[in-house]
Enzyme design. Structure first.
Site, mmCIF file in Angstrom:
data_model
loop_
_atom_site.group_PDB
_atom_site.id
_atom_site.type_symbol
_atom_site.label_atom_id
_atom_site.label_comp_id
_atom_site.label_asym_id
_atom_site.label_seq_id
_atom_site.Cartn_x
_atom_site.Cartn_y
_atom_site.Cartn_z
ATOM 1 N N GLY A 170 6.909 -6.172 -0.761
ATOM 2 C CA GLY A 170 6.287 -6.245 0.554
ATOM 3 C C GLY A 170 7.288 -6.615 1.621
ATOM 4 O O GLY A 170 8.494 -6.418 1.457
ATOM 5 N N GLU A 183 10.858 -7.889 -3.869
ATOM 6 C CA GLU A 183 11.339 -6.571 -3.419
ATOM 7 C C GLU A 183 10.856 -6.403 -1.983
ATOM 8 O O GLU A 183 9.685 -6.124 -1.759
ATOM 9 C CB GLU A 183 10.740 -5.451 -4.294
ATOM 10 N N LEU A 184 11.758 -6.572 -1.033
ATOM 11 C CA LEU A 184 11.317 -6.630 0.368
ATOM 12 C C LEU A 184 11.777 -5.394 1.143
ATOM 13 O O LEU A 184 11.984 -4.344 0.570
ATOM 14 C CB LEU A 184 11.802 -7.944 0.987
ATOM 15 N N GLU A 237 13.338 -3.355 10.474
ATOM 16 C CA GLU A 237 12.951 -2.201 9.680
ATOM 17 C C GLU A 237 11.975 -1.361 10.500
ATOM 18 O O GLU A 237 11.002 -1.880 11.036
ATOM 19 C CB GLU A 237 12.267 -2.692 8.391
ATOM 20 N N CYS A 252 10.517 1.706 1.540
ATOM 21 C CA CYS A 252 11.550 0.670 1.701
ATOM 22 C C CYS A 252 12.938 1.288 1.591
ATOM 23 O O CYS A 252 13.873 0.830 2.230
ATOM 24 C CB CYS A 252 11.353 -0.420 0.657
ATOM 25 N N TRP A 282 0.815 -1.217 0.000
ATOM 26 C CA TRP A 282 0.000 0.000 0.000
ATOM 27 C C TRP A 282 0.849 1.268 0.000
ATOM 28 O O TRP A 282 0.320 2.353 -0.195
ATOM 29 C CB TRP A 282 -0.880 -0.002 1.271
ATOM 30 N N LYS A 339 -2.819 -8.615 -7.061
ATOM 31 C CA LYS A 339 -3.405 -8.776 -5.722
ATOM 32 C C LYS A 339 -2.802 -7.636 -4.895
ATOM 33 O O LYS A 339 -1.654 -7.704 -4.451
ATOM 34 C CB LYS A 339 -3.034 -10.140 -5.114
HETATM 35 P P1 NAP Z 1 3.102 -6.815 3.498
HETATM 36 O O1 NAP Z 1 2.306 -6.934 4.750
HETATM 37 O O2 NAP Z 1 4.111 -7.834 3.219
HETATM 38 O O3 NAP Z 1 2.037 -6.733 2.320
HETATM 39 C C1 NAP Z 1 2.421 -6.641 0.985
HETATM 40 C C2 NAP Z 1 1.499 -7.477 0.137
HETATM 41 O O4 NAP Z 1 1.720 -8.855 0.448
HETATM 42 C C3 NAP Z 1 0.025 -7.213 0.417
HETATM 43 O O5 NAP Z 1 -0.697 -7.340 -0.791
HETATM 44 C C4 NAP Z 1 -0.344 -8.321 1.384
HETATM 45 O O6 NAP Z 1 -1.706 -8.642 1.354
HETATM 46 C C5 NAP Z 1 0.511 -9.459 0.861
HETATM 47 N N1 NAP Z 1 0.866 -10.470 1.858
HETATM 48 C C6 NAP Z 1 1.171 -10.280 3.158
HETATM 49 N N2 NAP Z 1 1.482 -11.455 3.747
HETATM 50 C C7 NAP Z 1 1.363 -12.404 2.790
HETATM 51 C C8 NAP Z 1 1.535 -13.820 2.784
HETATM 52 N N3 NAP Z 1 1.918 -14.484 3.875
HETATM 53 N N4 NAP Z 1 1.320 -14.478 1.629
HETATM 54 C C9 NAP Z 1 0.958 -13.814 0.514
HETATM 55 N N5 NAP Z 1 0.766 -12.484 0.468
HETATM 56 C C10 NAP Z 1 0.973 -11.781 1.587
HETATM 57 O O7 NAP Z 1 3.837 -5.438 3.413
HETATM 58 P P2 NAP Z 1 3.247 -4.015 3.686
HETATM 59 O O8 NAP Z 1 3.237 -3.786 5.155
HETATM 60 O O9 NAP Z 1 1.991 -3.824 2.943
HETATM 61 O O10 NAP Z 1 4.348 -3.107 2.961
HETATM 62 C C11 NAP Z 1 5.465 -2.660 3.598
HETATM 63 C C12 NAP Z 1 6.655 -3.552 3.307
HETATM 64 O O11 NAP Z 1 6.943 -3.527 1.929
HETATM 65 C C13 NAP Z 1 7.889 -3.011 3.982
HETATM 66 O O12 NAP Z 1 8.645 -4.071 4.498
HETATM 67 C C14 NAP Z 1 8.618 -2.325 2.859
HETATM 68 O O13 NAP Z 1 9.984 -2.157 3.074
HETATM 69 C C15 NAP Z 1 8.319 -3.220 1.730
HETATM 70 N N6 NAP Z 1 8.523 -2.503 0.470
HETATM 71 C C16 NAP Z 1 9.561 -2.873 -0.325
HETATM 72 C C17 NAP Z 1 9.817 -2.195 -1.501
HETATM 73 C C18 NAP Z 1 10.940 -2.607 -2.408
HETATM 74 O O14 NAP Z 1 10.907 -2.221 -3.573
HETATM 75 N N7 NAP Z 1 11.915 -3.336 -1.961
HETATM 76 C C19 NAP Z 1 8.994 -1.137 -1.873
HETATM 77 C C20 NAP Z 1 7.949 -0.782 -1.032
HETATM 78 C C21 NAP Z 1 7.720 -1.497 0.143
HETATM 79 P P3 NAP Z 1 -2.721 -8.105 2.499
HETATM 80 O O15 NAP Z 1 -2.688 -6.618 2.450
HETATM 81 O O16 NAP Z 1 -4.032 -8.682 2.089
HETATM 82 O O17 NAP Z 1 -2.207 -8.632 3.813
#
Ligand code: NAP
Length: 465
Positions: free
Chosen positions: A206, A228-229, A359, A262, A130, A154
């Site tokens: 994510g 991309e984490l 993080e 991130c 998001w 998704k």
């Molecule tokens: P997140 O909780 O991992 O969610 C990201 C996406 O993954 C959402 O669509 C989420 O769905 C889904 N998801 C979560 N757990 C899952 C699982 N066990 N199996 C399958 N799908 C799953 O991350 P966030 O809190 O939204 O975003 C922040 C994270 O993203 C931070 O760690 C940030 O550093 C990272 N990020 C990385 C980059 C990069 O380019 N490296 C860029 C931006 C953000 P739901 O919403 O339905 O749970």
């Protein structure tokens, strides 16, 4: 997690969406699979034209799409508009350069007409976060679609209206039915999608936890992934740096998007010769930031994307202070909705504390002191992550040592880390693997096909394996 729009600035639940039923989901995957066959046969110039049209619509609709981002995840109104416009530049880039990246690459071999061809893989599942609800999706989708793949999005459960707006955007730009679809489903549906033979590969932006889950499910199915984490980027300041510019940029690099990026600078590693003036100026600037309503153009830091995220961040701050970190400013929630968090600075967090190990996804900075270049590099690398790094020095020999020594997907010198369609973007260590953007991002989801056509009248080659 419910699929819903909850305004983080007010706490109000604006709209709740029903998740797709298993039958509806199956139908969407079927449509994507059917569309993939037709889309790959569409000339690349036509595919590029659709993406160029996406850029035009993004520019026309930047205010409307920006307002949706502000509503659903609290992005400042100006930054949200900028995000839509940045998406347009990525679409322009791939519309213009994509056909060249996909052109056959000739390999000169005597007696042959040989080349490497780039062909689409098919249906790509994109699991997206998001925090940059348009940018993360478009930077994947633009190259993927020009390459002839189709996309199933998704999106994060708290940005369903952004997801639907993206589907509308690609449809209005002329993408045929099924080429770009948003799936309103929760995270629990992802594993089943990865087990589905009609889906060829997946990309996730994510958290580390989501990366492990998706990497495992894709691995079981021998499917390609790009992950991309998270990151805990270092921001290193050496004595030769222009301290005013470094402090200005440090504040911006830590608080952009309310700190939820991130590639935000998270650990500020300052040489001890300038640690004191840096600390004084940085803390004063962080404390003076205007926190508040994201729709007010004068606001500098908006809410976090949800109350839960603010509570989790606060727990990390409290645990770091309990472990011995000094709290220099902030350290508490702000306002009524529970999602606002005061810009916070911690100093001297001990190894193993959350501020050093995890993080921190919000406006919380950690200050550390370094004795010299070697110490600064060791501290920069003392993290499980390796996404970006920003280094401030005017000494050429120091620049070389930081460029060589820091384990990260990018190193920016005298500038903050930022993504740009012309350059690859990604990380090492627990920040994930694979690259987005540039030609590499496009080549992640293609079949790199070797083609050797013998023109010498025989089929045998001397170096056949
Ligand atoms: P997140 O909780 O991992 O969610 C990201 C996406 O993954 C959402 O669509 C989420 O769905 C889904 N998801 C979560 N757990 C899952 C699982 N066990 N199996 C399958 N799908 C799953 O991350 P966030 O809190 O939204 O975003 C922040 C994270 O993203 C931070 O760690 C940030 O550093 C990272 N990020 C990385 C980059 C990069 O380019 N490296 C860029 C931006 C953000 P739901 O919403 O339905 O749970």
């Amino acid at each position: 997690m419910a699929i819903a729009t909850v305004n983080p600035a007010t706490g109000e639940t604006v709209r709740v969406f029903a998740a797709l039923s298993p039958d509806e989901l199956d139908d969407r995957v079927g449509r994507a699979h059917a569309a993939a066959r037709r889309w790959r046969a569409t000339p690349v110039a036509e595919r590029a034209y659709v993406v160029a049209r996406v850029a035009e619509l993004l520019r026309e609709r930047a205010d409307r799409y920006g307002a949706l981002m502000t509503l659903e995840m609290g992005k400042l109104v100006g930054a949200a508009r900028e995000e839509a416009l940045k998406c347009a530049t990525a679409c322009d880039f791939y519309a213009q350069q994509g056909p060249r990246f996909l052109a056959r690459k000739r390999v000169d071999v005597v007696g042959e007409r040989s080349f490497v061809a780039y062909q689409p893989l098919g249906v790509i599942l994109a699991v997206m976060p998001w925090n940059f609800p348009f940018w993360q999706v478009v930077r994947f989708a633009a190259p993927a679609l020009v390459a002839g793949n189709v996309a199933l999005l998704k999106h994060a459960s708290n940005v369903p209206q952004c997801a639907l707006a993206l589907e509308e955007l690609f449809r209005d730009a002329g993408a045929p039915a099924g080429v770009f679809q948003a799936l309103l489903v929760g995270a629990e549906a992802v594993e089943g999608l990865l087990d589905d033979d009609r889906i060829a590969a997946a990309t996730l932006t994510g958290s580390e936890g989501a990366g492990r889950a998706i990497g495992a499910a894709a691995g079981r199915n021998l499917k390609k992934t790009v992950l991309e984490l998270g990151g805990s980027d270092p921001f290193v300041v050496m004595p030769s740096a222009d301290l005013d510019v470094a402090v200005d940029t440090a504040v911006k690099a830590r608080t952009l998007n309310a700190g939820q990026s991130c590639i935000a600078a998270k650990r500020f590693i300052v040489h001890e010769a300038v640690a004191r003036p840096f600390e004084e100026r940085f803390v004063a600037r962080m404390a003076a930031l205007r926190v508040g309503d994201p729709t007010d153009p004068a606001t500098q830091v908006g809410p976090l994307a949800s109350k839960r995220l603010a509570e989790e961040l606060h727990a990390q701050v409290e645990a770091s202070v309990a472990a011995g970190a000094r709290l220099l400013t902030g350290g508490h929630a702000r306002g009524d909705s529970g999602a606002f968090y005061a810009p916070t600075v911690l100093a001297d967090a001990p190894p193993g504390s959350p501020a050093r190990r995890d993080e921190m996804f919000g406006p919380v900075a950690t200050l550390l002191r370094a004795r010299d270049v070697s110490d600064a590099i060791a501290l920069a690398n003392d993290t499980p992550f390796g996404l970006g790094a920003s280094v401030w020095t005017r000494e050429p020999a120091e620049i070389e040592r930081f460029v060589e020594g820091i384990d990260a997907g990018s190193v920016f010198v005298n500038a903050m880390v930022a993504s740009d369609p012309r350059f690859p973007f990604g990380g090492v260590k627990r920040s994930g693997y694979g690259r987005e953007l540039s030609d590499l991002g496009m080549h992640e989801f293609v079949n790199v096909k070797t083609v050797r056509i013998s023109t010498a009248g025989t089929t045998a080659t001397t170096d056949a394996e």
